[in-house]
Design a protein around this motif. Sequence first.
Motif, PDB file in Angstrom:
ATOM      1  N   VAL A  66       1.032  -1.290  -0.108  1.00  0.00           N
ATOM      2  CA  VAL A  66       0.020   0.045  -0.077  1.00  0.00           C
ATOM      3  C   VAL A  66       1.007   1.355   0.083  1.00  0.00           C
ATOM      4  CG1 VAL A  66      -1.748   1.258   1.276  1.00  0.00           C
ATOM      5  CG2 VAL A  66      -2.135  -1.115   1.037  1.00  0.00           C
ATOM      6  N   ALA A  67       1.862   1.108   1.098  1.00  0.00           N
ATOM      7  CA  ALA A  67       2.717   2.351   0.805  1.00  0.00           C
ATOM      8  C   ALA A  67       3.133   2.341  -0.637  1.00  0.00           C
ATOM      9  CB  ALA A  67       3.833   2.060   1.769  1.00  0.00           C
ATOM     10  N   GLU A  68       3.677   1.564  -1.233  1.00  0.00           N
ATOM     11  CA  GLU A  68       4.557   1.511  -2.504  1.00  0.00           C
ATOM     12  C   GLU A  68       3.419   2.236  -3.589  1.00  0.00           C
ATOM     13  OE1 GLU A  68       7.658  -1.833  -1.892  1.00  0.00           O
ATOM     14  OE2 GLU A  68       6.091  -1.967  -3.606  1.00  0.00           O
ATOM     15  N   VAL A  69       2.031   1.544  -3.630  1.00  0.00           N
ATOM     16  CA  VAL A  69       1.354   2.242  -4.521  1.00  0.00           C
ATOM     17  C   VAL A  69       0.842   3.459  -4.308  1.00  0.00           C
ATOM     18  CG1 VAL A  69       0.488   0.026  -5.202  1.00  0.00           C
ATOM     19  CG2 VAL A  69      -0.782   1.171  -3.567  1.00  0.00           C
ATOM     20  N   ALA A  70       0.847   3.824  -2.927  1.00  0.00           N
ATOM     21  CA  ALA A  70       0.229   5.397  -2.772  1.00  0.00           C
ATOM     22  C   ALA A  70       1.453   6.221  -3.264  1.00  0.00           C
ATOM     23  CB  ALA A  70       0.196   5.482  -1.173  1.00  0.00           C
ATOM     24  N   ALA A  71       2.722   5.811  -3.207  1.00  0.00           N
ATOM     25  CA  ALA A  71       3.849   6.416  -3.593  1.00  0.00           C
ATOM     26  C   ALA A  71       3.646   6.542  -5.139  1.00  0.00           C
ATOM     27  CB  ALA A  71       4.944   6.025  -3.279  1.00  0.00           C
ATOM     28  N   ALA A  72       3.393   5.574  -5.715  1.00  0.00           N
ATOM     29  CA  ALA A  72       3.357   5.687  -7.337  1.00  0.00           C
ATOM     30  C   ALA A  72       1.899   6.078  -7.804  1.00  0.00           C
ATOM     31  CB  ALA A  72       3.163   3.945  -7.674  1.00  0.00           C
ATOM     32  N   GLY A  73       0.978   6.515  -7.161  1.00  0.00           N
ATOM     33  CA  GLY A  73      -0.076   7.491  -7.549  1.00  0.00           C
ATOM     34  C   GLY A  73      -1.412   6.676  -7.164  1.00  0.00           C
ATOM     35  N   ALA A  74      -1.552   5.656  -6.460  1.00  0.00           N
ATOM     36  CA  ALA A  74      -2.674   5.482  -6.360  1.00  0.00           C
ATOM     37  C   ALA A  74      -3.743   6.140  -5.291  1.00  0.00           C
ATOM     38  CB  ALA A  74      -2.665   3.791  -5.702  1.00  0.00           C
ATOM     39  N   THR A  75      -4.967   6.261  -5.469  1.00  0.00           N
ATOM     40  CA  THR A  75      -5.942   6.969  -4.831  1.00  0.00           C
ATOM     41  C   THR A  75      -6.603   6.067  -3.960  1.00  0.00           C
ATOM     42  OG1 THR A  75      -6.515   7.692  -6.906  1.00  0.00           O
ATOM     43  CG2 THR A  75      -7.881   8.802  -4.813  1.00  0.00           C
ATOM     44  N   MET A  76      -6.700   4.859  -3.882  1.00  0.00           N
ATOM     45  CA  MET A  76      -7.454   3.964  -3.142  1.00  0.00           C
ATOM     46  C   MET A  76      -6.897   2.585  -3.188  1.00  0.00           C
ATOM     47  SD  MET A  76     -11.636   2.963  -3.232  1.00  0.00           S
ATOM     48  CE  MET A  76     -11.897   4.529  -3.892  1.00  0.00           C
ATOM     49  N   VAL A  77      -6.752   1.928  -2.071  1.00  0.00           N
ATOM     50  CA  VAL A  77      -6.400   0.631  -2.066  1.00  0.00           C
ATOM     51  C   VAL A  77      -7.679  -0.259  -1.968  1.00  0.00           C
ATOM     52  CG1 VAL A  77      -3.947   0.634  -1.867  1.00  0.00           C
ATOM     53  CG2 VAL A  77      -5.579   0.902   0.177  1.00  0.00           C
ATOM     54  N   HIS A  78      -7.750  -1.563  -2.445  1.00  0.00           N
ATOM     55  CA  HIS A  78      -8.861  -2.549  -2.179  1.00  0.00           C
ATOM     56  C   HIS A  78      -8.064  -3.784  -1.840  1.00  0.00           C
ATOM     57  CE1 HIS A  78     -12.571  -4.790  -2.492  1.00  0.00           C
ATOM     58  NE2 HIS A  78     -11.813  -5.823  -3.409  1.00  0.00           N
ATOM     59  N   ILE A  79      -8.663  -4.129  -0.506  1.00  0.00           N
ATOM     60  CA  ILE A  79      -7.908  -5.152   0.077  1.00  0.00           C
ATOM     61  C   ILE A  79      -8.587  -6.419   0.614  1.00  0.00           C
ATOM     62  CG2 ILE A  79      -6.686  -5.423   2.421  1.00  0.00           C
ATOM     63  CD1 ILE A  79      -5.749  -2.318   2.198  1.00  0.00           C
ATOM     64  N   GLY A 123       0.777   6.839   8.031  1.00  0.00           N
ATOM     65  CA  GLY A 123       0.774   8.188   7.814  1.00  0.00           C
ATOM     66  C   GLY A 123       0.254   8.450   6.710  1.00  0.00           C
ATOM     67  N   THR A 124      -0.249   7.551   5.511  1.00  0.00           N
ATOM     68  CA  THR A 124      -0.702   7.865   4.235  1.00  0.00           C
ATOM     69  C   THR A 124      -2.415   8.115   4.322  1.00  0.00           C
ATOM     70  OG1 THR A 124      -1.291   7.154   2.194  1.00  0.00           O
ATOM     71  CG2 THR A 124      -1.047   5.451   4.047  1.00  0.00           C
ATOM     72  N   ASP A 125      -2.821   9.026   3.774  1.00  0.00           N
ATOM     73  CA  ASP A 125      -4.059   9.436   3.667  1.00  0.00           C
ATOM     74  C   ASP A 125      -5.110   8.462   2.431  1.00  0.00           C
ATOM     75  OD1 ASP A 125      -3.415  10.763   1.520  1.00  0.00           O
ATOM     76  OD2 ASP A 125      -4.263  12.543   2.026  1.00  0.00           O
ATOM     77  N   ILE A 126      -4.504   7.565   1.895  1.00  0.00           N
ATOM     78  CA  ILE A 126      -4.759   6.747   0.880  1.00  0.00           C
ATOM     79  C   ILE A 126      -6.094   5.976   1.338  1.00  0.00           C
ATOM     80  CG2 ILE A 126      -3.878   4.563   1.311  1.00  0.00           C
ATOM     81  CD1 ILE A 126      -3.266   4.456  -1.906  1.00  0.00           C
ATOM     82  N   ILE A 127      -7.259   6.257   0.365  1.00  0.00           N
ATOM     83  CA  ILE A 127      -8.328   5.536   0.789  1.00  0.00           C
ATOM     84  C   ILE A 127      -8.342   4.201   0.884  1.00  0.00           C
ATOM     85  CG2 ILE A 127     -10.729   5.448   0.027  1.00  0.00           C
ATOM     86  CD1 ILE A 127     -10.389   8.104  -1.606  1.00  0.00           C
ATOM     87  N   ILE A 128      -8.993   3.552   1.906  1.00  0.00           N
ATOM     88  CA  ILE A 128      -8.979   2.221   2.280  1.00  0.00           C
ATOM     89  C   ILE A 128     -10.272   1.585   2.046  1.00  0.00           C
ATOM     90  CG2 ILE A 128      -8.351   0.464   4.056  1.00  0.00           C
ATOM     91  CD1 ILE A 128      -6.620   2.492   5.125  1.00  0.00           C
ATOM     92  N   ASN A 129     -10.256   0.628   1.298  1.00  0.00           N
ATOM     93  CA  ASN A 129     -11.545   0.001   0.600  1.00  0.00           C
ATOM     94  C   ASN A 129     -11.379  -1.576   0.906  1.00  0.00           C
ATOM     95  OD1 ASN A 129     -13.092  -1.579  -0.937  1.00  0.00           O
ATOM     96  ND2 ASN A 129     -13.035  -0.086  -2.746  1.00  0.00           N
ATOM     97  N   LEU A 130     -12.257  -1.840   2.028  1.00  0.00           N
ATOM     98  CA  LEU A 130     -12.059  -3.469   2.317  1.00  0.00           C
ATOM     99  C   LEU A 130     -13.289  -4.292   1.415  1.00  0.00           C
ATOM    100  CD1 LEU A 130     -11.484  -3.718   6.057  1.00  0.00           C
ATOM    101  CD2 LEU A 130      -9.694  -3.693   4.065  1.00  0.00           C
ATOM    102  N   THR A 131     -12.906  -5.627   1.095  1.00  0.00           N
ATOM    103  CA  THR A 131     -13.763  -6.225   0.395  1.00  0.00           C
ATOM    104  C   THR A 131     -14.921  -6.838   1.364  1.00  0.00           C
ATOM    105  OG1 THR A 131     -14.132  -8.280  -0.735  1.00  0.00           O
ATOM    106  CG2 THR A 131     -12.461  -8.323   1.091  1.00  0.00           C
ATOM    107  N   SER A 132     -15.996  -6.811   0.801  1.00  0.00           N
ATOM    108  CA  SER A 132     -17.036  -7.610   1.633  1.00  0.00           C
ATOM    109  C   SER A 132     -17.579  -8.605   0.845  1.00  0.00           C
ATOM    110  CB  SER A 132     -18.222  -6.495   1.765  1.00  0.00           C
ATOM    111  OG  SER A 132     -19.014  -6.568   0.776  1.00  0.00           O
ATOM    112  N   ALA A 133     -16.913  -9.285  -0.181  1.00  0.00           N
ATOM    113  CA  ALA A 133     -17.310 -10.188  -1.185  1.00  0.00           C
ATOM    114  C   ALA A 133     -16.770 -11.576  -0.530  1.00  0.00           C
ATOM    115  CB  ALA A 133     -16.495 -10.098  -2.621  1.00  0.00           C
ATOM    116  N   ILE A 134     -17.588 -11.980   0.788  1.00  0.00           N
ATOM    117  CA  ILE A 134     -17.235 -12.983   1.368  1.00  0.00           C
ATOM    118  C   ILE A 134     -18.647 -13.651   1.624  1.00  0.00           C
ATOM    119  CG2 ILE A 134     -17.659 -11.637   3.423  1.00  0.00           C
ATOM    120  CD1 ILE A 134     -15.819 -13.234   4.880  1.00  0.00           C
TER     121      ILE A 134
END
Lengths: 293, 293, 293, 293
Positions: free
Chosen positions: C35-48, C76-87
């Motif tokens: 997540v830290a790496e993709v935030a640095a690369a430009g991601a706005t949100m992570v789906h986890i 310390g990142t403010d990236i938007i955190i998106n968790l799955t509910s596809a369970i």
Amino acid sequence: MKQDVMITCAVTGGADTTAKNPHIPVSAEEIARDVAEVAAAGATMVHIHVRDPETRLESWEKERFVEVVDRIRDQGTDIIINLTSAIGIQVGFNLDDPSQLDPEKTNFWAPDRRLEHLEAAMPDVCSLDVPIMNYNDTPYCNLPQHVGYMARRLQELKIKPEIECFDLGDMWRTQAYIDEGVFDAPPLIQLCMGVKYGVPATTRGIVAMCDMMPEGAVWGGFGIGPRQFPMVAQCVLMGGNVRVGLEDNLYLDKGVPATNAQLVERAVEIIERMGTNVSTVADARKTLNLREQ
Amino acid sequence: MKQDVMITCAVTGGADTTAKNPHIPVSAEEIARDVAEVAAAGATMVHIHVRDPETRLESWEKERFVEVVDRIRDQGTDIIINLTSAIGIQVGFNLDDPSQLDPEKTNFWAPDRRLEHLEAAMPDVCSLDVPIMNYNDTPYCNLPQHVGYMARRLQELKIKPEIECFDLGDMWRTQAYIDEGVFDAPPLIQLCMGVKYGVPATTRGIVAMCDMMPEGAVWGGFGIGPRQFPMVAQCVLMGGNVRVGLEDNLYLDKGVPATNAQLVERAVEIIERMGTNVSTVADARKTLNLREQ
Amino acid sequence: MKQDVMITCAVTGGADTTAKNPHIPVSAEEIARDVAEVAAAGATMVHIHVRDPETRLESWEKERFVEVVDRIRDQGTDIIINLTSAIGIQVGFNLDDPSQLDPEKTNFWAPDRRLEHLEAAMPDVCSLDVPIMNYNDTPYCNLPQHVGYMARRLQELKIKPEIECFDLGDMWRTQAYIDEGVFDAPPLIQLCMGVKYGVPATTRGIVAMCDMMPEGAVWGGFGIGPRQFPMVAQCVLMGGNVRVGLEDNLYLDKGVPATNAQLVERAVEIIERMGTNVSTVADARKTLNLREQ
Amino acid sequence: MKQDVMITCAVTGGADTTAKNPHIPVSAEEIARDVAEVAAAGATMVHIHVRDPETRLESWEKERFVEVVDRIRDQGTDIIINLTSAIGIQVGFNLDDPSQLDPEKTNFWAPDRRLEHLEAAMPDVCSLDVPIMNYNDTPYCNLPQHVGYMARRLQELKIKPEIECFDLGDMWRTQAYIDEGVFDAPPLIQLCMGVKYGVPATTRGIVAMCDMMPEGAVWGGFGIGPRQFPMVAQCVLMGGNVRVGLEDNLYLDKGVPATNAQLVERAVEIIERMGTNVSTVADARKTLNLREQ
């Protein structure tokens, strides 16, 4: 809520077609008679060219337009009268030296001259073509300076311009005119489909045109020749209004010359069988925000 | 199987653009230099107009075309050379009396004259526009008699015509030409998108054009100005080839004047990042069935 | 105005893929690092999704979700955190007597149980699938009663549901939910394309989905496998946001296992080369009307 | 060449609808009577479910199917008989513990049992649904293993499967089955439109489905409820066949309960008014390559 569909009947057109179908109205009297018949059959609007009874060909004498409009109004019908302005836009070139026009094949007028019959006859609506296009292999030139000038003048006169679009570029052009403030709301747009070579009269063709429809537009469409009735159904399915009439199609069925009333009756049948309604003239006048009679 | 994408670079065009971007090649030498650079960058084909180095404006002297083609061939590259034929099709009217042409704004030639530089320079391909259209508010007239004549003559010369379509009606017209036997297989079609007022350079615009694509056609497309790179991606996504170059777009990014090589490099980057390949020139020559050099 | 594109990175997913690509993050620590790496690369949100480091397979222990979210926030990142509910939506039948479920292949839970990890971890966003569909030949059942219940509960918790649509019917279903008031404005919609058997990851597929897009929706989309990067370009071209990541696609190029950061970098490259921007996290949080941190 | 349109009449269906429309045929005798009437009205094919005259609800007793088919054949008509196979595919879950089926709401059978009535009655055609979908908020599960098994067995019996597709994913699935050799040529495809929640019964919906139509397929489509007649027109406009009948729509006009014959008559009217033909049964049998009677 049920969909209300306006039916325009284009009663005579300007093409040299009278030998192919004896029902094409030629004189002012015949045109007015057909208008009465299509009004009774359910038409909401009539789109009118005039002809010279001698030659049976298209005429642009303003007195003929005035006579037709007067005869229709004297019949007491409130049907919406839409006169053509598709005059003086044909350009013919000398094929061997195309830097020269061929005066025989050229009929290109300044906009004031194209407005004369409209100022004299004062219809509710008049068609206003926007394309520069290959119309059955002849250039057909609506210069943008002319279109803008005519639109503004028509709206001063409180004659509603019906913007005729023949391809995607015309939809874009129409949006640009709207963005420039050329057309008063609501824009009234006619999709002319199946003319060689413009947008084809197909499902995919109309979807592509509708993808570019300006917001708030009141629109309808028509197909040429045997695509007339398929496009009646297709326009209704896309939420639009329809146009039929002997200008666009001469036959009721293959080889069976139609009357205008028969064409309107069939449009009504298709509209009603699909579960939609024919609009009243009064509702259509309100929707189009036409001037009081 | 991976998709192979041909990249055309339209290196200079004919518009009065050289003041806006100092990288636009003007002399034959500059054009040949740019061709060498874009070939190295991955271009498969170059589309070429010529200019008068004095005025920096478009020129139609056939010697200039010959010089450019000779210079390119002397560089030993096998890049496909595509010369314009979009000459002598502009019609200007006297706005106050449009039954008269305005000779200042008119440049309309007979087809033999439009073929002279092609017969002299013998490129692999030449563009062949089909529309009669409103091109940036000027009529731009490709009379069908002229198009058919030129197509036949070009094919006798074994110069492949690249059919340029600007709207749906042109696709229909092209299909009609194909049905009449005007074009040898495979038809080579260029979708010119975003020109005012033709098909817009949008996803829906290209889908509508592709809905009318003749069977077996080899096709590509391009967008004008800031739509150049979006349309590179969109053409690839629809299975087509692409065109970039200073004729269509002057900027690499907003406010940053591009070179032709930079535009081709960026097209390569987009193509490769989407998982597709750039075509080799040899494969493209085979696909297009070009004459042996 | 330039288009701002949000990039979601779906970093790990739940499929049994780790043997195919050594870069798939498995432990909470690895996921937070990616997540830290993709935030640095430009991601706005992570789906986890989360995984059990022993089995390397998907896990639904809520502690793992909490640990991942805590680790990300501690960076310390403010990236938007998106968790799955596809369970808990997979249904397996006894093929010989399908009136019986096959407990080995069934994993179908009540909605409260599907919400536990979300209530514990309190992400900004969570995915919420709407289809009942053939997912790679397994029924995948989102019962409408469950979807509605979960949407309401999530919105009470101020976790924004990201509505996942896999075919046209899901778009219709989503519109119906919106009409019923199930989703707060703006609806956030994810077009999941190229999953067998839903909408294909093609231009025509996305156009059909967008034809049904609810008014005011914030939307994005993604394609599976080799359609990941084509669909990045296609979503941008249609005005939407994009998603990449190892959940959907394991390879940077054919045969080259990717890292999440590489996938995001390539998405950024495609977005920027087409003349559009990557959205900032702050702008995206505002657009989506997420709760304050 | 004129387009020939096959009309299927789905005479009774399996829903609990008989209280809403007294004309729904229930007994074998009533069904056979309706078949005679719709054959006279122009129907090419009949799609048949059976009902228990006591309960008036759907029945799956094979004797009833045999009786209906025998009665129809004894009438001497050659109309194409198409029996449903949409039986035993409904799955109901215990909403509070969805890992358990609710036996009251579940009716899920092995494919051999679903074939019994077909082997006994030997129709010309039988429907074969492919989706796993949310059918009016109930999972409706056609497991791919079952679909493939049934298709192969039906083709051994020389009963033509009519593949029912409800959304884009089903078109993709059908193409995959065809690529695997599951279906004999020509594939016969029914587009089921307007079922909640599948493809909507709109112009754009059908265009999207047709964009995925397998090569060489014979196809038709229908809309549910008030979209029945609009979709008759729309299918014809897209070059397909049509289906009407009391299974899909109970009303001739708003509030007016229809008979099957009236629905077929109206379909004929729409087809003919658009300038197309109704197919003969003999031509349809040849096109579909049905077994000799």
